[in-house]
Scaffold this motif. Structure first.
Motif, PDB file in Angstrom:
ATOM      1  N   PHE A   1       0.807  -1.209   0.000  1.00  0.00           N
ATOM      2  CA  PHE A   1       0.000   0.000   0.000  1.00  0.00           C
ATOM      3  C   PHE A   1       0.848   1.270   0.000  1.00  0.00           C
ATOM      4  N   GLN A   2       2.146   1.123  -0.100  1.00  0.00           N
ATOM      5  CA  GLN A   2       3.047   2.261  -0.227  1.00  0.00           C
ATOM      6  C   GLN A   2       4.092   1.922  -1.270  1.00  0.00           C
ATOM      7  N   PRO A   3       4.670   2.934  -1.922  1.00  0.00           N
ATOM      8  CA  PRO A   3       5.718   2.638  -2.913  1.00  0.00           C
ATOM      9  C   PRO A   3       6.892   1.926  -2.267  1.00  0.00           C
ATOM     10  N   THR A   4       7.381   0.893  -2.939  1.00  0.00           N
ATOM     11  CA  THR A   4       8.514   0.125  -2.431  1.00  0.00           C
ATOM     12  C   THR A   4       9.354  -0.338  -3.614  1.00  0.00           C
ATOM     13  N   PRO A   5      10.671  -0.354  -3.488  1.00  0.00           N
ATOM     14  CA  PRO A   5      11.530  -0.702  -4.627  1.00  0.00           C
ATOM     15  C   PRO A   5      11.749  -2.202  -4.796  1.00  0.00           C
ATOM     16  N   HIS A   6      11.240  -3.043  -3.926  1.00  0.00           N
ATOM     17  CA  HIS A   6      11.598  -4.463  -3.940  1.00  0.00           C
ATOM     18  C   HIS A   6      11.154  -5.193  -5.213  1.00  0.00           C
ATOM     19  N   PRO A   7       9.929  -5.023  -5.707  1.00  0.00           N
ATOM     20  CA  PRO A   7       9.575  -5.725  -6.952  1.00  0.00           C
ATOM     21  C   PRO A   7      10.472  -5.337  -8.128  1.00  0.00           C
ATOM     22  N   ALA A   8      10.787  -4.040  -8.245  1.00  0.00           N
ATOM     23  CA  ALA A   8      11.662  -3.610  -9.340  1.00  0.00           C
ATOM     24  C   ALA A   8      13.065  -4.188  -9.185  1.00  0.00           C
ATOM     25  N   ASN A   9      13.548  -4.257  -7.949  1.00  0.00           N
ATOM     26  CA  ASN A   9      14.875  -4.851  -7.720  1.00  0.00           C
ATOM     27  C   ASN A   9      14.898  -6.322  -8.105  1.00  0.00           C
ATOM     28  N   VAL A  10      13.806  -7.041  -7.790  1.00  0.00           N
ATOM     29  CA  VAL A  10      13.745  -8.465  -8.129  1.00  0.00           C
ATOM     30  C   VAL A  10      13.673  -8.658  -9.643  1.00  0.00           C
ATOM     31  N   ARG A  11      12.924  -7.804 -10.329  1.00  0.00           N
ATOM     32  CA  ARG A  11      12.864  -7.909 -11.799  1.00  0.00           C
ATOM     33  C   ARG A  11      14.242  -7.662 -12.409  1.00  0.00           C
ATOM     34  N   ARG A  12      14.984  -6.701 -11.837  1.00  0.00           N
ATOM     35  CA  ARG A  12      16.343  -6.459 -12.321  1.00  0.00           C
ATOM     36  C   ARG A  12      17.238  -7.676 -12.054  1.00  0.00           C
ATOM     37  N   ARG A  13      17.066  -8.276 -10.884  1.00  0.00           N
ATOM     38  CA  ARG A  13      17.861  -9.461 -10.555  1.00  0.00           C
ATOM     39  C   ARG A  13      17.526 -10.632 -11.469  1.00  0.00           C
ATOM     40  N   ILE A  14      16.258 -10.765 -11.843  1.00  0.00           N
ATOM     41  CA  ILE A  14      15.857 -11.845 -12.752  1.00  0.00           C
ATOM     42  C   ILE A  14      16.503 -11.655 -14.115  1.00  0.00           C
TER      43      ILE A  14
END
Length: 314
Positions: free
Chosen positions: A92-105
């Protein structure tokens, strides 16, 4: 949320947890998926007292020249609904974790088998790794405080309080993560139908080791800060005691001086213009010298008596 739940077959209990922003970290297994509740954080800039009361105004951070200048840590709940073929993440708040995981993938897709279980592990791992820079900053600040505590900086007490506040905030966020990961890894080895495979359990064990190490470090830093706090307050008490002793010494000297001078003022004050002064009719200054010498002898006698009795040098 109702449309998503219907489309993906999400259980109403899961929907309720997500909509109500369930804060307890946990792992729950359902028929076609498993739910992971994991807490990350966001940094909220410091606001003035008026802005905090009204919850209005600018979001700009106040300028600070020391540790904790970025702001307060605010918990951010992340919910992962992990199917065999994909992952749904909710926050419910902006967080960088999904984008970081996509970069790691994108970086590791040629070396690892990217599955839904691996994506859930990667998100949990990224959330855990986000605490490492904060703990590193705390370590530097604790070492600086422990070194400078005896130099009595005027803002040292505020620095200690700010650092302890940051330590407790991170410990609150890390509190139950190790237990959640431990239970999660255990289910990987029990051959549940929707649980991750045992290979992911090895990765989860590595995350658990990181979390336990972070918590142990934070506990050690809290003990150091508590010791520094006590040392600082003890040093303040020592300095205040020394100042009070000096003040009492000065007041004692002034009291003795006043005790010596007061009788002289009484004697000399009686000889005003309308009072007959001893030796007034006599010629010469013998009476004057006698009275002055008597006052000097009286003052010296009082001085030596005070020095002998009280040990005070006026």
């Amino acid at each position: 949320m109702k449309v998503i739940s219907k489309a993906f077959g999400i259980h109403p209990l899961t929907t309720e947890d997500i909509c109500m922003e369930e804060t307890r970290e946990k792992v729950e297994l359902f028929r076609t998926y498993y739910l992971v509740c994991f807490r990350s954080f966001a940094i909220q800039p410091h606001m003035s007292a008026r802005e905090r009361r009204t919850r209005q105004g600018s979001e700009a951070a106040r300028r600070r020249s020391n540790f904790g200048r970025k702001g307060d840590l605010v918990p951010v709940n992340m919910y992962l609904v992990v199917f065999r073929d994909g992952v749904l993440s909710f926050h419910f708040q902006p967080t960088p974790h999904p984008a970081n995981v996509r970069r790691r993938i994108r970086q590791l897709r040629d070396y690892v088998s990217v599955s839904a279980d691996w994506i859930s592990y990667a998100i949990i791992d990224n959330v855990t790794d986000a605490f490492a820079p904060l703990i590193s900053e705390i370590e530097d600040e604790v070492q600086a405080i422990d070194t400078e505590i005896l130099e009595m900086h005027s803002d040292m007490l505020r620095r200690i309080g700010e650092c302890r506040k940051q330590v407790m905030s991170i410990m609150r966020l890390l509190g139950f993560k190790a237990d959640v990961i431990k239970g999660f890894a255990k289910r990987c080895n029990e051959q549940w139908e929707v649980a991750p495979r045992s290979e992911i359990g090895l990765y989860l064990g590595d995350i658990q080791d990181h979390i336990i190490t972070m918590v142990q470090n934070l506990t050690h830093y809290e003990k150091l800060l508590a010791r520094s706090h006590s040392n600082y307050l003890a040093q303040i008490n020592i300095e205040m005691t020394a100042v009070n002793n000096e003040t009492n010494d000065v007041l004692g000297r002034l009291t003795i001086l006043g005790t010596i001078v007061l009788p002289m003022n009484i004697i000399t004050g009686l000889w005003g213009m309308n009072v007959l002064v001893p030796g007034q009719e006599a010629e010469g200054l013998s009476w004057f010298y006698s009275i002055t010498l008597g006052l000097i002898i009286f003052g010296l006698g009082c001085y030596f008596a005070a020095k002998k009795v009280y040990g005070i040098a006026v």
